[in-house]
Design a protein around this motif. Structure first.
Motif, PDB file in Angstrom:
ATOM      1  N   ASP A   1       0.830  -1.201   0.000  1.00  0.00           N
ATOM      2  CA  ASP A   1       0.000   0.000   0.000  1.00  0.00           C
ATOM      3  C   ASP A   1       0.870   1.258   0.000  1.00  0.00           C
ATOM      4  O   ASP A   1       0.615   2.218  -0.741  1.00  0.00           O
ATOM      5  N   VAL A   2       1.914   1.256   0.806  1.00  0.00           N
ATOM      6  CA  VAL A   2       2.828   2.397   0.840  1.00  0.00           C
ATOM      7  C   VAL A   2       3.563   2.538  -0.488  1.00  0.00           C
ATOM      8  O   VAL A   2       3.656   3.638  -1.059  1.00  0.00           O
ATOM      9  N   ASP A   3       4.060   1.425  -1.009  1.00  0.00           N
ATOM     10  CA  ASP A   3       4.836   1.473  -2.252  1.00  0.00           C
ATOM     11  C   ASP A   3       3.995   1.953  -3.431  1.00  0.00           C
ATOM     12  O   ASP A   3       4.474   2.711  -4.287  1.00  0.00           O
ATOM     13  N   ARG A   4       2.739   1.501  -3.506  1.00  0.00           N
ATOM     14  CA  ARG A   4       1.874   1.920  -4.611  1.00  0.00           C
ATOM     15  C   ARG A   4       1.649   3.418  -4.584  1.00  0.00           C
ATOM     16  O   ARG A   4       1.606   4.077  -5.631  1.00  0.00           O
ATOM     17  N   CYS A   5       1.499   3.972  -3.394  1.00  0.00           N
ATOM     18  CA  CYS A   5       1.345   5.418  -3.274  1.00  0.00           C
ATOM     19  C   CYS A   5       2.573   6.139  -3.809  1.00  0.00           C
ATOM     20  O   CYS A   5       2.471   7.010  -4.685  1.00  0.00           O
ATOM     21  N   LEU A   6       3.740   5.768  -3.309  1.00  0.00           N
ATOM     22  CA  LEU A   6       4.954   6.506  -3.643  1.00  0.00           C
ATOM     23  C   LEU A   6       5.362   6.309  -5.099  1.00  0.00           C
ATOM     24  O   LEU A   6       5.723   7.266  -5.785  1.00  0.00           O
ATOM     25  N   ASP A   7       5.286   5.088  -5.587  1.00  0.00           N
ATOM     26  CA  ASP A   7       5.636   4.829  -6.990  1.00  0.00           C
ATOM     27  C   ASP A   7       4.670   5.543  -7.931  1.00  0.00           C
ATOM     28  O   ASP A   7       5.071   6.071  -8.975  1.00  0.00           O
ATOM     29  N   GLY A   8       3.384   5.547  -7.559  1.00  0.00           N
ATOM     30  CA  GLY A   8       2.401   6.214  -8.405  1.00  0.00           C
ATOM     31  C   GLY A   8       2.623   7.705  -8.483  1.00  0.00           C
ATOM     32  O   GLY A   8       2.520   8.314  -9.556  1.00  0.00           O
ATOM     33  N   VAL A   9       2.948   8.341  -7.360  1.00  0.00           N
ATOM     34  CA  VAL A   9       3.170   9.788  -7.360  1.00  0.00           C
ATOM     35  C   VAL A   9       4.426  10.134  -8.145  1.00  0.00           C
ATOM     36  O   VAL A   9       4.465  11.150  -8.863  1.00  0.00           O
ATOM     37  N   ARG A  10       5.451   9.308  -8.066  1.00  0.00           N
ATOM     38  CA  ARG A  10       6.657   9.558  -8.875  1.00  0.00           C
ATOM     39  C   ARG A  10       6.317   9.564 -10.366  1.00  0.00           C
ATOM     40  O   ARG A  10       6.851  10.367 -11.140  1.00  0.00           O
ATOM     41  N   TRP A  11       5.428   8.667 -10.770  1.00  0.00           N
ATOM     42  CA  TRP A  11       5.007   8.642 -12.182  1.00  0.00           C
ATOM     43  C   TRP A  11       4.306   9.943 -12.550  1.00  0.00           C
ATOM     44  O   TRP A  11       4.554  10.513 -13.616  1.00  0.00           O
ATOM     45  N   TYR A  12       3.450  10.440 -11.654  1.00  0.00           N
ATOM     46  CA  TYR A  12       2.748  11.693 -11.944  1.00  0.00           C
ATOM     47  C   TYR A  12       3.722  12.866 -12.033  1.00  0.00           C
ATOM     48  O   TYR A  12       3.532  13.776 -12.854  1.00  0.00           O
ATOM     49  N   VAL A  13       4.742  12.874 -11.203  1.00  0.00           N
ATOM     50  CA  VAL A  13       5.730  13.953 -11.274  1.00  0.00           C
ATOM     51  C   VAL A  13       6.400  13.966 -12.651  1.00  0.00           C
ATOM     52  O   VAL A  13       6.649  15.028 -13.234  1.00  0.00           O
TER      53      VAL A  13
ATOM     54  N   MET B   1      -3.980  12.990  -2.523  1.00  0.00           N
ATOM     55  CA  MET B   1      -3.594  14.273  -1.936  1.00  0.00           C
ATOM     56  C   MET B   1      -2.319  14.815  -2.570  1.00  0.00           C
ATOM     57  O   MET B   1      -2.230  16.010  -2.902  1.00  0.00           O
ATOM     58  N   LEU B   2      -1.330  13.960  -2.751  1.00  0.00           N
ATOM     59  CA  LEU B   2      -0.066  14.403  -3.339  1.00  0.00           C
ATOM     60  C   LEU B   2      -0.246  14.847  -4.778  1.00  0.00           C
ATOM     61  O   LEU B   2       0.339  15.847  -5.215  1.00  0.00           O
ATOM     62  N   VAL B   3      -1.077  14.124  -5.539  1.00  0.00           N
ATOM     63  CA  VAL B   3      -1.312  14.517  -6.937  1.00  0.00           C
ATOM     64  C   VAL B   3      -2.129  15.801  -7.000  1.00  0.00           C
ATOM     65  O   VAL B   3      -1.873  16.674  -7.853  1.00  0.00           O
ATOM     66  N   GLN B   4      -3.110  15.955  -6.117  1.00  0.00           N
ATOM     67  CA  GLN B   4      -3.893  17.186  -6.091  1.00  0.00           C
ATOM     68  C   GLN B   4      -3.009  18.390  -5.784  1.00  0.00           C
ATOM     69  O   GLN B   4      -3.167  19.466  -6.391  1.00  0.00           O
ATOM     70  N   ALA B   5      -2.062  18.232  -4.868  1.00  0.00           N
ATOM     71  CA  ALA B   5      -1.130  19.325  -4.571  1.00  0.00           C
ATOM     72  C   ALA B   5      -0.197  19.576  -5.749  1.00  0.00           C
ATOM     73  O   ALA B   5       0.098  20.725  -6.083  1.00  0.00           O
ATOM     74  N   LEU B   6       0.261  18.506  -6.372  1.00  0.00           N
ATOM     75  CA  LEU B   6       1.123  18.642  -7.544  1.00  0.00           C
ATOM     76  C   LEU B   6       0.430  19.440  -8.642  1.00  0.00           C
ATOM     77  O   LEU B   6       1.058  20.232  -9.346  1.00  0.00           O
ATOM     78  N   ALA B   7      -0.886  19.262  -8.757  1.00  0.00           N
ATOM     79  CA  ALA B   7      -1.656  19.965  -9.788  1.00  0.00           C
ATOM     80  C   ALA B   7      -1.946  21.410  -9.423  1.00  0.00           C
ATOM     81  O   ALA B   7      -2.524  22.147 -10.231  1.00  0.00           O
TER      82      ALA B   7
END
Length: 509
Positions: free
Chosen positions: A124-136, A170-176
């Motif tokens: 669960d933690v890894d999916r969050c972090l890996d996914g946000v890196r892709w969005y960046v 939350m991280l993607v919303q802030a990134l946007a």
């Protein structure tokens, strides 16, 4: 059996106090709003589903406190939305790197707070972090020609995926370009989310994290006129109330609701594959929105299906995720641990008993005696795998998602019956058809009321570029996943029609 050294709740909480003392005090967890950690709200007593251990409870705000938190988020939003994208990317990446450095502590908190087995919690933690890196990496093209929303995004999410669903969003919303508000789920995930939030705000991210009852805070976290978007993940009853609150506001919204995801078996014969898939479907005790609790089976194949099914469920391992025989042993490889709390386990037991009383046929009822437990531990939140044949129409198990390790099996003789049984809940997030003919799949799949339909394989929420949504009553508002998650959190040209399920239209991507 004993608790593995270094994994107790006290060990976990002391690490939180050491890593983020601004957010964790010896006696309580704090709320964060207006850029400051506040010792406000009234902590509620909470007990871990693992074994009844007392753990940190949410510091519940009242409506006035939530109003102050939203006002603080609006101020942060008005600053953050003008920050250059390059700066936002750098800060989000720094937050992700900080969370990665504390990955195992975040995972251990998930084990204690919501009962995830160790492997599942780390995933669960890894999916969050890996996914946000892709969005960046992809965000530049995603926001081209788009602007942040006029106000912050307010998130109200269920307890089952604090990192890979809520913190990821939350991280993607802030990134946007948006400030972000989140309410900690009432049933679990407080400390995991608080630690992740503490690490994020150290890097400058505009996060507001508050606790409180839905009935008390929803008028503010849903109805405030200063919000840019409301994102909700949860059941249909609560989702319907949120939708009603939003009906006259015309506000951007994402409401992911439950549906009875079904697996149809028609003219099929690869039983070894299906047995492996059935076992995999019990991951985390089916406490997820893309679980498959309903199997709709061609009657002439039932004897072969049943053999594969019983083989799969007979091999399941469940119990206390931190119990080991020897201190040097690895943590156990379990399929699932407890349900979210003892009341949910009792509710599910009552539903099963009632369904059997009204004519449902129990074809598998495992015993808690086969579980992996500590000596004398509280097991009131655990539920053993169960399967019922032909649940009565009067039972909630006939048409609603049980959110626990209970399967229902319905037998059919025609394709029309197959489709009717698979569509029992008026819309779902995912579905699967196990059938050998590609032509048969191509003919039947469009008639299944699910956003994603797999052919001989399960479908999931997905990561990175994969889209996600629901049909019928399982979803309201904008679809998410891939580019759509950023589109839901940004504004485009006037008159833009987002893909989604809205009161006036449904637009599939």
């Amino acid at each position: 059996m004993r608790l593995k050294p270094g994994t107790s709740w006290r060990d976990a909480y002391e690490q939180c106090c050491s890593v983020a003392p601004e957010a964790f005090h010896d006696d309580r967890v704090l709320n964060h709003w207006g850029g400051i950690w506040h010792r406000d709200g009234r902590p509620a007593p909470v007990f871990s589903p693992l074994d009844g251990t007392a753990i940190a409870g949410p510091p519940r705000l009242d409506r006035a406190g939530a109003g102050r938190a939203v006002a603080g988020a609006v101020e942060e939003h008005n600053r953050w939305r003008h920050l250059p994208l390059a700066d936002r990317k750098a800060m989000v990446l720094a937050a992700v790197d900080s969370m990665a450095a504390h990955r195992d502590l975040l995972a251990l908190l998930l084990v204690w707070e919501i009962g995830k087995p160790w492997k599942t919690a780390r995933a669960d933690v890894d999916r969050c972090l890996d996914g946000v890196r892709w969005y960046v990496e992809e965000i530049d093209r995603m926001v081209a020609g788009r602007t942040p929303l006029p106000g912050p995004v307010s998130n109200i999410a269920s307890w089952n995926y604090p990192m890979s669903v809520l913190m990821h969003a939350m991280l993607v919303q802030a990134l946007a370009g948006n400030a972000v508000i989140a309410k900690t789920p009432t049933d679990g995930g407080l400390c995991c989310l608080t630690l992740a939030c503490a690490l994020a705000v150290r890097e400058g991210l505009p996060f507001t994290l508050v606790s409180g009852g839905g009935a008390e805070l929803s008028p503010v976290l849903v109805g405030s006129g200063s919000l840019g978007c409301v994102s909700f993940v949860g059941g249909r009853d609560a989702g319907a109330k949120v939708a009603t609150s939003l009906a006259d506001l015309g506000r951007r919204h994402v409401l992911e609701q439950e549906g009875l995801n079904s697996w149809g078996v028609w003219e099929y014969g690869d039983w070894d594959l299906l047995a492996r898939q059935i076992r995999g479907s019990f991951d985390y005790g089916k406490q997820r929105c893309t679980a498959y609790p309903r199997f709709v089976v061609q009657r002439s194949l039932f004897h072969e299906f049943l053999s594969a099914y019983l083989e799969a469920v007979g091999s399941l391992r469940f119990g206390h995720p931190l119990a080991v025989a020897d201190p040097d042993d690895d943590l156990p490889a379990l399929d699932f641990g407890p349900l979210i709390n003892a009341s949910k386990a009792k509710e599910l037991a009552d539903q099963v008993d009632e369904a059997i009383t009204r004519g449902g046929v129990p074809i598998h009822r495992a015993s808690l005696d086969s579980g992996h437990f500590l000596p004398g531990q509280d097991i009131s939140a655990y539920f053993a795998p169960t399967a019922l044949l032909n649940p009565p129409p009067s039972s909630p198990l006939h048409h609603a998602e049980p959110f626990g390790p209970v399967d229902t099996i319905v037998l059919v003789d025609t394709e029309a019956e197959l489709l009717a049984a698979m569509n029992a809940s008026n819309g779902a997030l995912v579905a699967t058809l196990s059938c050998e003919s590609a032509d048969t799949f191509a003919r039947l799949a469009p008639e299944v009321r699910a956003f994603k339909v797999g052919h001989n394989r399960p479908r999931s929420r997905g990561d990175r570029e994969e889209l996600f949504g629901g049909l019928g009553a399982s979803w309201r508002g904008a679809f998410v996943g891939g580019d759509l998650l950023v589109r839901a959190a940004t504004s485009g040209q006037d008159g833009e029609r987002l893909p989604g399920n809205f009161p006036s239209y449904t637009l599939l991507p």
